[in-house]
Design a protein around this motif. Structure first.
Motif, mmCIF file in Angstrom:
data_model
loop_
_atom_site.group_PDB
_atom_site.id
_atom_site.type_symbol
_atom_site.label_atom_id
_atom_site.label_comp_id
_atom_site.label_asym_id
_atom_site.label_seq_id
_atom_site.Cartn_x
_atom_site.Cartn_y
_atom_site.Cartn_z
ATOM 1 N N TRP A 1 13.496 -11.447 -78.024
ATOM 2 C CA TRP A 1 14.113 -10.527 -78.879
ATOM 3 C C TRP A 1 14.983 -11.135 -79.472
ATOM 4 O O TRP A 1 15.435 -11.241 -81.522
ATOM 5 C CB TRP A 1 13.862 -9.415 -78.367
ATOM 6 C CG TRP A 1 12.736 -9.082 -78.126
ATOM 7 C CD1 TRP A 1 10.967 -8.981 -79.402
ATOM 8 C CD2 TRP A 1 12.672 -7.476 -77.402
ATOM 9 N NE1 TRP A 1 10.706 -7.882 -78.572
ATOM 10 C CE2 TRP A 1 11.104 -7.503 -78.006
ATOM 11 C CE3 TRP A 1 13.373 -6.969 -76.903
ATOM 12 C CZ2 TRP A 1 10.513 -5.882 -77.130
ATOM 13 C CZ3 TRP A 1 13.166 -5.825 -75.691
ATOM 14 C CH2 TRP A 1 11.395 -5.558 -76.139
ATOM 15 N N SER B 1 16.562 -2.194 -79.257
ATOM 16 C CA SER B 1 17.066 -0.608 -78.583
ATOM 17 C C SER B 1 16.080 0.269 -78.257
ATOM 18 O O SER B 1 17.137 1.484 -77.624
ATOM 19 C CB SER B 1 17.345 -0.249 -80.063
ATOM 20 O OG SER B 1 18.280 -1.040 -81.187
ATOM 21 N N LEU B 2 15.047 0.011 -78.468
ATOM 22 C CA LEU B 2 14.085 1.452 -78.270
ATOM 23 C C LEU B 2 14.056 1.077 -76.681
ATOM 24 O O LEU B 2 13.971 2.052 -76.189
ATOM 25 C CB LEU B 2 13.125 0.788 -78.955
ATOM 26 C CG LEU B 2 11.928 1.637 -78.361
ATOM 27 C CD1 LEU B 2 12.215 3.377 -78.989
ATOM 28 C CD2 LEU B 2 10.015 1.369 -79.012
ATOM 29 N N THR B 3 13.883 -0.433 -76.045
ATOM 30 C CA THR B 3 14.028 -0.077 -75.007
ATOM 31 C C THR B 3 15.191 -0.161 -74.162
ATOM 32 O O THR B 3 14.464 0.618 -72.738
ATOM 33 C CB THR B 3 13.849 -1.748 -74.909
ATOM 34 O OG1 THR B 3 12.422 -2.666 -75.779
ATOM 35 C CG2 THR B 3 12.975 -2.406 -73.446
ATOM 36 N N ILE C 1 5.731 0.032 -74.346
ATOM 37 C CA ILE C 1 5.491 -1.216 -74.510
ATOM 38 C C ILE C 1 5.913 -1.693 -73.195
ATOM 39 O O ILE C 1 5.216 -3.023 -74.136
ATOM 40 C CB ILE C 1 7.681 -0.978 -74.084
ATOM 41 C CG1 ILE C 1 7.968 -0.649 -74.955
ATOM 42 C CG2 ILE C 1 8.215 -2.759 -74.252
ATOM 43 C CD1 ILE C 1 9.503 -0.312 -75.076
ATOM 44 N N THR D 1 6.739 -11.381 -81.811
ATOM 45 C CA THR D 1 7.908 -9.872 -81.265
ATOM 46 C C THR D 1 7.336 -8.808 -79.988
ATOM 47 O O THR D 1 7.978 -9.026 -78.811
ATOM 48 C CB THR D 1 7.914 -9.025 -82.027
ATOM 49 O OG1 THR D 1 8.049 -8.649 -83.573
ATOM 50 C CG2 THR D 1 8.653 -6.627 -81.354
ATOM 51 N N PHE E 1 17.260 2.151 -75.153
ATOM 52 C CA PHE E 1 16.822 4.367 -75.394
ATOM 53 C C PHE E 1 15.827 4.628 -73.699
ATOM 54 O O PHE E 1 16.169 5.799 -73.268
ATOM 55 C CB PHE E 1 16.726 4.097 -76.622
ATOM 56 C CG PHE E 1 16.399 6.162 -76.628
ATOM 57 C CD1 PHE E 1 17.244 6.860 -76.350
ATOM 58 C CD2 PHE E 1 14.878 6.571 -76.634
ATOM 59 C CE1 PHE E 1 16.893 8.037 -76.794
ATOM 60 C CE2 PHE E 1 14.555 7.150 -76.011
ATOM 61 C CZ PHE E 1 15.581 8.479 -76.483
ATOM 62 N N ALA E 2 14.751 3.530 -73.843
ATOM 63 C CA ALA E 2 14.042 4.379 -72.564
ATOM 64 C C ALA E 2 14.541 4.454 -71.341
ATOM 65 O O ALA E 2 14.367 5.282 -70.584
ATOM 66 C CB ALA E 2 13.128 3.197 -72.797
ATOM 67 N N LEU F 1 7.763 5.893 -73.533
ATOM 68 C CA LEU F 1 8.059 4.554 -74.050
ATOM 69 C C LEU F 1 7.587 3.067 -73.820
ATOM 70 O O LEU F 1 7.482 2.782 -73.843
ATOM 71 C CB LEU F 1 9.226 4.925 -75.529
ATOM 72 C CG LEU F 1 9.535 6.085 -76.380
ATOM 73 C CD1 LEU F 1 10.961 5.733 -76.908
ATOM 74 C CD2 LEU F 1 8.850 5.349 -77.384
ATOM 75 N N GLY G 1 11.438 8.909 -72.773
ATOM 76 C CA GLY G 1 12.165 7.639 -71.931
ATOM 77 C C GLY G 1 10.322 6.374 -71.288
ATOM 78 O O GLY G 1 10.242 5.533 -71.765
ATOM 79 N N PHE H 1 15.326 -3.568 -83.646
ATOM 80 C CA PHE H 1 14.609 -2.190 -82.550
ATOM 81 C C PHE H 1 14.353 -1.822 -81.784
ATOM 82 O O PHE H 1 13.872 -0.664 -81.169
ATOM 83 C CB PHE H 1 13.195 -1.497 -84.354
ATOM 84 C CG PHE H 1 12.882 -0.289 -83.955
ATOM 85 C CD1 PHE H 1 13.829 1.182 -83.559
ATOM 86 C CD2 PHE H 1 11.356 0.030 -83.438
ATOM 87 C CE1 PHE H 1 12.443 2.014 -83.991
ATOM 88 C CE2 PHE H 1 10.678 0.721 -83.009
ATOM 89 C CZ PHE H 1 11.588 2.055 -83.576
ATOM 90 N N MET H 2 13.062 -3.085 -81.198
ATOM 91 C CA MET H 2 12.760 -3.529 -80.354
ATOM 92 C C MET H 2 13.724 -2.880 -78.519
ATOM 93 O O MET H 2 13.622 -2.641 -77.849
ATOM 94 C CB MET H 2 11.731 -3.939 -79.793
ATOM 95 C CG MET H 2 10.409 -4.186 -80.654
ATOM 96 S SD MET H 2 9.661 -2.415 -80.707
ATOM 97 C CE MET H 2 9.208 -2.763 -78.841
#
Length: 314
Positions: free
Chosen positions: A264, A291-293, A55, A101, A295-296, A51, A48, A288-289
């Protein structure tokens, strides 16, 4: 008989900063070193954190890696799928999705960090003062009661209602969202800090400092708040993604960042009407960005919380 010099030493004024070692008053360097070791051992937390670094870095350099500005329009290249020319494809106005993005990442991270910083400052001030003054006579109880009634009132107000009201007064935009999130966002931090202060002020070193005449401000900021630093950091790792998601949600509803700025949430809103026509990339990349953020931040926050808990138990 006690010698005269020793008798004088017994009644000599004592410095409260010397009788209570720093290892008792606040977490020591070895404590934070142990926390760091535990975090490094946690693979999910390190994933995390890595990531998050990527980012943040890409939000800075990402838009400069392509020769397209986030707002440049080219109708001849509208709705193009990902290719070597446009890595994330283009939208209905021919704007490069890669540039938009990562520019949206700047806005989301800015809102997240600024809103979290305001929440931190307000939460520490209100929660620290309220928790310390509680039980200190009629005046202290009155101050605590007033501050907690304000917190309870704000806690019951939905932030979406606050945003709508602010939109009537202010123009929609970046600072309007930050103001809306900050008006009610700090109350959770204040309640957590107050609860911690209520527990810590019963410790012997705090009571000794009070008896020795140490000022209230010094007790709060030197003896009490340092011992809440762990829980403050953990809550920050969860406050930032909450603010980012709130901004994306508001922008998706049209209450956040307005065109031509990229976000976003606005990118997902623009793609909602064309997702069934096969233009999957327009919704996939901003979604996706987000969700990824999330999660991180949550992976790193969970790992940090586990590391702090394990050190406290020891």
């Amino acid at each position: 008989m006690i010698p005269h010099k020793e008798e004088d030493a017994l009644f000599r004024p004592v410095d409260p900063n010397r009788i209570w070692p720093d290892t008792i008053q606040r977490p020591s360097l070895s404590f934070w070193k142990g926390v760091l070791i535990n975090i490094v051992k946690n693979k999910l937390a390190m994933l995390g954190f890595s990531l998050l670094l990527v980012i943040v870095l890409m939000s800075i350099i990402g838009p400069h890696l392509v020769p397209y500005n986030y707002s440049d329009q080219n109708l001849m290249n509208s709705n193009k799928p990902p290719s070597s020319k446009h890595w994330f494809g283009t939208d209905d106005l021919g704007r490069d999705m890669w540039s938009r993005t990562w520019y949206g990442a700047r806005i989301s991270l800015t809102i997240g960090f600024v809103a979290a910083f305001i929440d931190l400052v307000m939460g520490i001030l209100v929660g620290g003062v309220s928790g310390y003054m509680a039980g200190r006579g009629k005046l202290g109880d009155r101050i605590d009661s007033i501050l907690m009634r304000i917190v309870e009132i704000l806690y019951g107000i939905p932030y979406l209602l606050v945003v709508i009201l602010l939109m009537v007064i202010m123009e929609p935009g970046l600072w309007t969202i930050i103001a809306a999130l900050s008006i009610t966002g700090w109350v959770g931090m204040a309640r957590i800090i107050r609860g911690q202060i209520l527990q810590l002020k019963q410790q012997e070193y705090v009571m000794a400092a009070q008896k020795l005449g140490t000022s209230h401000a010094k007790i709060i900021f030197r003896h009490l708040l340092p011992n809440t630093l762990g829980i403050i950091i953990v809550n920050l790792t969860f406050t930032i993604p909450q603010a980012i998601f709130a901004e994306s949600f508001l922008s998706f509803l049209g209450l956040g960042v307005q065109a031509p700025f990229a976000s976003w949430g606005t990118m997902a809103n623009d793609a909602l009407g064309v997702i069934l026509s096969g233009q999957w990339w327009r919704l996939f990349f901003p979604g996706f960005m987000i969700s990824l953020t999330m999660f991180a931040f949550n992976a790193f926050g969970d790992g940090l919380q586990d590391a702090l808990d394990s050190r406290i138990r020891k």
